[in-house]
Motif scaffolding. Structure first.
Motif, PDB file in Angstrom:
ATOM      1  N   MET A  29       0.834  -1.200   0.000  1.00 58.40           N
ATOM      2  CA  MET A  29       0.000   0.000   0.000  1.00 58.40           C
ATOM      3  C   MET A  29       0.863   1.242   0.000  1.00 58.40           C
ATOM      4  O   MET A  29       1.933   1.287   0.612  1.00 58.40           O
ATOM      5  CB  MET A  29      -0.898   0.007   1.229  1.00 58.40           C
ATOM      6  N   GLY A  30       0.379   2.237  -0.687  1.00 60.50           N
ATOM      7  CA  GLY A  30       1.098   3.501  -0.732  1.00 60.50           C
ATOM      8  C   GLY A  30       0.161   4.672  -0.566  1.00 60.50           C
ATOM      9  O   GLY A  30      -1.041   4.568  -0.830  1.00 60.50           O
ATOM     10  N   THR A  95       0.152  -4.908  -6.551  1.00 55.61           N
ATOM     11  CA  THR A  95       0.303  -6.362  -6.498  1.00 55.61           C
ATOM     12  C   THR A  95       1.764  -6.763  -6.574  1.00 55.61           C
ATOM     13  O   THR A  95       2.093  -7.948  -6.455  1.00 55.61           O
ATOM     14  CB  THR A  95      -0.461  -7.023  -7.650  1.00 55.61           C
ATOM     15  N   GLY A  96       2.645  -5.792  -6.764  1.00 50.56           N
ATOM     16  CA  GLY A  96       4.072  -6.072  -6.830  1.00 50.56           C
ATOM     17  C   GLY A  96       4.758  -5.802  -5.509  1.00 50.56           C
ATOM     18  O   GLY A  96       4.147  -5.896  -4.436  1.00 50.56           O
ATOM     19  N   GLY A  97       6.027  -5.429  -5.587  1.00 56.26           N
ATOM     20  CA  GLY A  97       6.783  -5.137  -4.391  1.00 56.26           C
ATOM     21  C   GLY A  97       6.640  -3.697  -3.962  1.00 56.26           C
ATOM     22  O   GLY A  97       6.108  -2.859  -4.695  1.00 56.26           O
ATOM     23  N   ILE A  98       7.125  -3.389  -2.791  1.00 56.98           N
ATOM     24  CA  ILE A  98       7.027  -2.035  -2.267  1.00 56.98           C
ATOM     25  C   ILE A  98       7.794  -1.076  -3.171  1.00 56.98           C
ATOM     26  O   ILE A  98       8.888  -1.371  -3.637  1.00 56.98           O
ATOM     27  CB  ILE A  98       7.543  -1.966  -0.812  1.00 56.98           C
ATOM     28  N   SER A  99       7.202   0.076  -3.423  1.00 58.05           N
ATOM     29  CA  SER A  99       7.769   0.988  -4.410  1.00 58.05           C
ATOM     30  C   SER A  99       7.353   2.409  -4.121  1.00 58.05           C
ATOM     31  O   SER A  99       6.289   2.659  -3.547  1.00 58.05           O
ATOM     32  CB  SER A  99       7.298   0.588  -5.809  1.00 58.05           C
ATOM     33  N   GLU A 102       4.592   5.600  -8.608  1.00 59.47           N
ATOM     34  CA  GLU A 102       3.131   5.496  -8.717  1.00 59.47           C
ATOM     35  C   GLU A 102       2.720   4.540  -9.818  1.00 59.47           C
ATOM     36  O   GLU A 102       1.617   3.972  -9.748  1.00 59.47           O
ATOM     37  CB  GLU A 102       2.520   6.873  -8.952  1.00 59.47           C
ATOM     38  N   TYR A 103       3.544   4.342 -10.803  1.00 52.37           N
ATOM     39  CA  TYR A 103       3.170   3.459 -11.903  1.00 52.37           C
ATOM     40  C   TYR A 103       3.241   1.988 -11.513  1.00 52.37           C
ATOM     41  O   TYR A 103       2.788   1.114 -12.264  1.00 52.37           O
ATOM     42  CB  TYR A 103       4.035   3.754 -13.125  1.00 52.37           C
ATOM     43  N   GLU A 104       3.784   1.708 -10.340  1.00 52.29           N
ATOM     44  CA  GLU A 104       3.812   0.343  -9.833  1.00 52.29           C
ATOM     45  C   GLU A 104       2.523  -0.018  -9.105  1.00 52.29           C
ATOM     46  O   GLU A 104       2.350  -1.161  -8.705  1.00 52.29           O
ATOM     47  CB  GLU A 104       4.977   0.175  -8.862  1.00 52.29           C
TER      48      GLU A 104
END
Length: 118
Positions: A29-30, A95-99, A102-104
């Motif tokens: 989550m971001g 659904t990917g790794g922490i980043s 924003e495009y992740e």
């Protein structure tokens, strides 16, 4: 995935606010924000277990991201608010790794307005 952000509002400089984001499912989550006339920017992110967090340099030490997986909710505790923190705050799920990118992030909430007066 449904994301529902809440907790925004009016605050004075130096005040605190806590944003919440209810998310169906367990994702990275971001929090991002967009001020008027500016591009959306990264604020903070947290991994699925909650043990790893990222922050933007300008928020480090003032903001804290956390999550309660039993409630499927992510929080952004914002302390020592400044007028420059005024923005629409968005929560997002990846659904990917922490980043910090924003495009992740695959899913976005509707945003909650935070306005800080001096």
């Amino acid at each position: 995935v449904q994301l529902q952000a809440s907790g925004g509002g009016l605050a004075q400089a130096g005040d605190s606010l806590r944003l919440s984001c209810a998310a169906s499912g367990r994702y990275v989550m971001g929090w991002f924000r967009q001020a008027p006339g500016k591009e959306r920017e990264f604020v903070a992110a947290i991994n699925r277990s909650g043990v790893l967090t990222y922050y933007a340099d300008s928020e480090k030490g003032r903001f804290t991201i956390s999550r309660d997986n039993t409630k499927s909710t992510v929080y952004l505790q914002m302390n020592s608010l400044k007028p420059e923190d005024t923005a629409i705050y968005y929560c997002a799920a990846s659904t990917g790794g922490i980043s910090r990118n924003e495009y992740e992030y695959n899913y976005w909430g509707q945003g909650t307005q935070v306005t800080v007066s001096s």
